[in-house]
Motif scaffolding. Structure first.
Motif, PDB file in Angstrom:
ATOM      1  N   GLY A   1      24.928 -86.167  -6.420  1.00  0.00           N
ATOM      2  CA  GLY A   1      24.626 -87.577  -6.199  1.00  0.00           C
ATOM      3  C   GLY A   1      23.764 -88.133  -7.313  1.00  0.00           C
ATOM      4  O   GLY A   1      23.377 -87.425  -8.248  1.00  0.00           O
ATOM      5  N   ALA A   2      23.474 -89.422  -7.237  1.00  0.00           N
ATOM      6  CA  ALA A   2      22.479 -89.992  -8.141  1.00  0.00           C
ATOM      7  C   ALA A   2      21.164 -89.253  -7.940  1.00  0.00           C
ATOM      8  O   ALA A   2      20.821 -88.897  -6.807  1.00  0.00           O
ATOM      9  CB  ALA A   2      22.299 -91.476  -7.865  1.00  0.00           C
ATOM     10  N   PRO A   3      20.391 -88.996  -8.998  1.00  0.00           N
ATOM     11  CA  PRO A   3      19.175 -88.197  -8.852  1.00  0.00           C
ATOM     12  C   PRO A   3      18.018 -88.922  -8.195  1.00  0.00           C
ATOM     13  O   PRO A   3      16.975 -88.322  -7.941  1.00  0.00           O
ATOM     14  CB  PRO A   3      18.834 -87.814 -10.293  1.00  0.00           C
ATOM     15  CG  PRO A   3      19.408 -88.915 -11.106  1.00  0.00           C
ATOM     16  CD  PRO A   3      20.663 -89.348 -10.395  1.00  0.00           C
ATOM     17  N   ILE A   4      18.176 -90.207  -7.914  1.00  0.00           N
ATOM     18  CA  ILE A   4      17.167 -90.972  -7.185  1.00  0.00           C
ATOM     19  C   ILE A   4      17.842 -91.652  -6.001  1.00  0.00           C
ATOM     20  O   ILE A   4      19.020 -92.012  -6.062  1.00  0.00           O
ATOM     21  CB  ILE A   4      16.477 -92.031  -8.070  1.00  0.00           C
ATOM     22  CG1 ILE A   4      17.512 -92.961  -8.724  1.00  0.00           C
ATOM     23  CG2 ILE A   4      15.610 -91.368  -9.129  1.00  0.00           C
ATOM     24  CD1 ILE A   4      16.934 -94.149  -9.453  1.00  0.00           C
ATOM     25  N   ALA A   5      17.102 -91.791  -4.913  1.00  0.00           N
ATOM     26  CA  ALA A   5      17.600 -92.556  -3.779  1.00  0.00           C
ATOM     27  C   ALA A   5      17.768 -94.016  -4.199  1.00  0.00           C
ATOM     28  O   ALA A   5      17.241 -94.449  -5.231  1.00  0.00           O
ATOM     29  CB  ALA A   5      16.629 -92.440  -2.612  1.00  0.00           C
ATOM     30  N   ARG A   6      18.507 -94.774  -3.393  1.00  0.00           N
ATOM     31  CA  ARG A   6      18.766 -96.168  -3.761  1.00  0.00           C
ATOM     32  C   ARG A   6      17.462 -96.890  -4.079  1.00  0.00           C
ATOM     33  O   ARG A   6      16.554 -96.966  -3.249  1.00  0.00           O
ATOM     34  CB  ARG A   6      19.503 -96.898  -2.644  1.00  0.00           C
ATOM     35  CG  ARG A   6      19.821 -98.355  -3.007  1.00  0.00           C
ATOM     36  CD  ARG A   6      20.524 -99.089  -1.887  1.00  0.00           C
ATOM     37  NE  ARG A   6      21.852 -98.525  -1.636  1.00  0.00           N
ATOM     38  CZ  ARG A   6      22.721 -99.056  -0.774  1.00  0.00           C
ATOM     39  NH1 ARG A   6      22.376-100.132  -0.070  1.00  0.00           N
ATOM     40  NH2 ARG A   6      23.900 -98.495  -0.596  1.00  0.00           N
ATOM     41  N   PRO A   7      17.332 -97.439  -5.295  1.00  0.00           N
ATOM     42  CA  PRO A   7      16.086 -98.129  -5.669  1.00  0.00           C
ATOM     43  C   PRO A   7      15.992 -99.495  -5.012  1.00  0.00           C
ATOM     44  O   PRO A   7      16.984-100.043  -4.512  1.00  0.00           O
ATOM     45  CB  PRO A   7      16.222 -98.257  -7.192  1.00  0.00           C
ATOM     46  CG  PRO A   7      17.690 -98.307  -7.428  1.00  0.00           C
ATOM     47  CD  PRO A   7      18.315 -97.423  -6.377  1.00  0.00           C
ATOM     48  N   SER A   8      14.794-100.054  -5.028  1.00  0.00           N
ATOM     49  CA  SER A   8      14.645-101.411  -4.512  1.00  0.00           C
ATOM     50  C   SER A   8      15.199-102.427  -5.494  1.00  0.00           C
ATOM     51  O   SER A   8      15.550-103.545  -5.099  1.00  0.00           O
ATOM     52  CB  SER A   8      13.175-101.718  -4.214  1.00  0.00           C
ATOM     53  OG  SER A   8      12.396-101.720  -5.402  1.00  0.00           O
ATOM     54  N   ALA A   9      15.299-102.051  -6.769  1.00  0.00           N
ATOM     55  CA  ALA A   9      15.833-102.969  -7.778  1.00  0.00           C
ATOM     56  C   ALA A   9      16.383-102.174  -8.955  1.00  0.00           C
ATOM     57  O   ALA A   9      15.906-101.082  -9.268  1.00  0.00           O
ATOM     58  CB  ALA A   9      14.741-103.924  -8.261  1.00  0.00           C
ATOM     59  N   VAL A  10      17.407-102.759  -9.588  1.00  0.00           N
ATOM     60  CA  VAL A  10      17.925-102.241 -10.861  1.00  0.00           C
ATOM     61  C   VAL A  10      17.827-103.377 -11.872  1.00  0.00           C
ATOM     62  O   VAL A  10      18.536-104.375 -11.783  1.00  0.00           O
ATOM     63  CB  VAL A  10      19.391-101.769 -10.737  1.00  0.00           C
ATOM     64  CG1 VAL A  10      19.878-101.234 -12.086  1.00  0.00           C
ATOM     65  CG2 VAL A  10      19.533-100.711  -9.653  1.00  0.00           C
ATOM     66  N   TYR A  11      16.897-103.234 -12.816  1.00  0.00           N
ATOM     67  CA  TYR A  11      16.694-104.220 -13.868  1.00  0.00           C
ATOM     68  C   TYR A  11      17.398-103.741 -15.129  1.00  0.00           C
ATOM     69  O   TYR A  11      17.402-102.552 -15.435  1.00  0.00           O
ATOM     70  CB  TYR A  11      15.200-104.404 -14.155  1.00  0.00           C
ATOM     71  CG  TYR A  11      14.402-104.853 -12.959  1.00  0.00           C
ATOM     72  CD1 TYR A  11      14.457-106.170 -12.518  1.00  0.00           C
ATOM     73  CD2 TYR A  11      13.586-103.956 -12.265  1.00  0.00           C
ATOM     74  CE1 TYR A  11      13.722-106.583 -11.416  1.00  0.00           C
ATOM     75  CE2 TYR A  11      12.847-104.366 -11.155  1.00  0.00           C
ATOM     76  CZ  TYR A  11      12.924-105.677 -10.743  1.00  0.00           C
ATOM     77  OH  TYR A  11      12.200-106.084  -9.651  1.00  0.00           O
ATOM     78  N   CYS A  12      17.990-104.675 -15.865  1.00  0.00           N
ATOM     79  CA  CYS A  12      18.762-104.325 -17.056  1.00  0.00           C
ATOM     80  C   CYS A  12      18.310-105.181 -18.234  1.00  0.00           C
ATOM     81  O   CYS A  12      18.027-106.371 -18.075  1.00  0.00           O
ATOM     82  CB  CYS A  12      20.245-104.545 -16.812  1.00  0.00           C
ATOM     83  SG  CYS A  12      20.883-103.746 -15.324  1.00  0.00           S
ATOM     84  N   ILE A  13      18.298-104.557 -19.405  1.00  0.00           N
ATOM     85  CA  ILE A  13      17.943-105.251 -20.638  1.00  0.00           C
ATOM     86  C   ILE A  13      19.215-105.469 -21.444  1.00  0.00           C
ATOM     87  O   ILE A  13      19.958-104.523 -21.706  1.00  0.00           O
ATOM     88  CB  ILE A  13      16.914-104.452 -21.459  1.00  0.00           C
ATOM     89  CG1 ILE A  13      15.714-104.086 -20.579  1.00  0.00           C
ATOM     90  CG2 ILE A  13      16.471-105.247 -22.684  1.00  0.00           C
ATOM     91  CD1 ILE A  13      15.025-105.263 -19.904  1.00  0.00           C
TER      92      ILE A  13
END
Length: 282
Positions: free
Chosen positions: A66-78
């Protein structure tokens, strides 16, 4: 340390990757999430590993990654954070940080199949260095404070539907960035002491043919500057994911076709592992 999560979607188990062994972390934490990263979880894992008290996870090699982190509260992109990618997108390098967001439910495992959204004709790949936040960061005084708020780094694929992102955007990019599965992440969360993330090679391949090949040292806004600047506009929470931008070599350039049914995308960042996704028509 290299942390991972193994098992079916929604029931992943936290593990420490120790060479070819997967050590079970369930005695220490239920998941690799914000609470674990912000607390003393990583330190307890180090101590338990040093003491040799972490058991191997039986059957780990047969489990989904799976993804190595649980679902984050936010995904910010540059956006446009490599000069050559800005040029192939038809833009000058940005003078100010360009930020957009992806829905947190885009985060999936590094080897999961990805559905091409219904009606999409311009699904595109983007290899990116991902930053995982470990401590809340809000209004940092300087970039020098940023590294203390970083839990580690990941490989991420900032998948994009370019027609929706650009032609049908209405002025915002996120419409073309947030289809389900549009952020394969992992395979590992690698702690900062294990990788010199400021200068690592990142590459991508489509059906075995090279596409992107650059280094994070080419970032216009570097790791610490990104965290510092974002913290001035918003609060970064433990477990949040920041994608730092992609180098040139994507389909948007016009040099390569967009993704279709059966295409295979592979991404790699030195020290952070390799991904592989098969793309399926809806």
């Amino acid at each position: 340390m290299r942390l991972a999560r193994l098992g079916p979607v929604g029931a992943e188990l936290p593990v420490l990757v120790d060479g070819d062994r997967f050590l079970d972390l369930r005695a220490l934490t239920g998941d690799v999430d914000g609470a674990f990263l912000a607390g003393d979880g990583p330190d307890r894992v180090r101590a338990a590993h040093g003491a040799g008290t972490l058991p191997e996870l039986a059957g780990a090699a047969d489990l989904r990654v799976g993804a190595p982190i649980a679902r984050p509260s936010a995904v910010y992109c540059i956006g446009m954070n490599y000069a050559a990618h800005a040029a192939e997108s038809g833009s000058a390098p940005p003078e100010r940080l360009v930020m957009f967001m992806k829905s947190p439910n885009t985060v999936i495992g590094p080897y999961d199949d990805v559905e091409i959204p219904p009606g999409s004709t311009k699904t595109d790949w983007e290899v990116e260095l991902g930053i995982v936040i470990g401590r809340r960061a809000n209004r940092l005084a300087s970039p020098a404070e940023a590294r203390a708020h970083i839990a580690g780094f990941v490989v991420a694929n900032d998948l994009s539907e370019r027609e929706w992102q650009i032609e049908l955007s209405g002025g915002q990019w996120s419409k073309g960035k947030s289809a389900p599965g549009f952020c394969p992440t992992g395979p590992w969360l690698v702690t900062p002491d294990e990788v010199h993330a400021d200068d690592v090679r990142l590459t991508s391949f489509v059906n075995g043919e090279p596409r992107q090949n650059s280094r994070t040292s080419d970032l216009i806004f570097g790791i610490d500057e990104i965290v510092y600047q974002l913290s001035g506009y918003l609060a970064l929470e433990p477990g949040d994911l920041i994608l730092t931008g992609t180098p040139e070599g994507v389909a948007l350039s016009g040099r390569f076709p967009y993704l279709g049914d059966g295409d295979v995308v592979e991404l790699e960042i030195d020290g952070l592992g390799r991904q592989r996704q098969v793309f399926r028509a809806s």
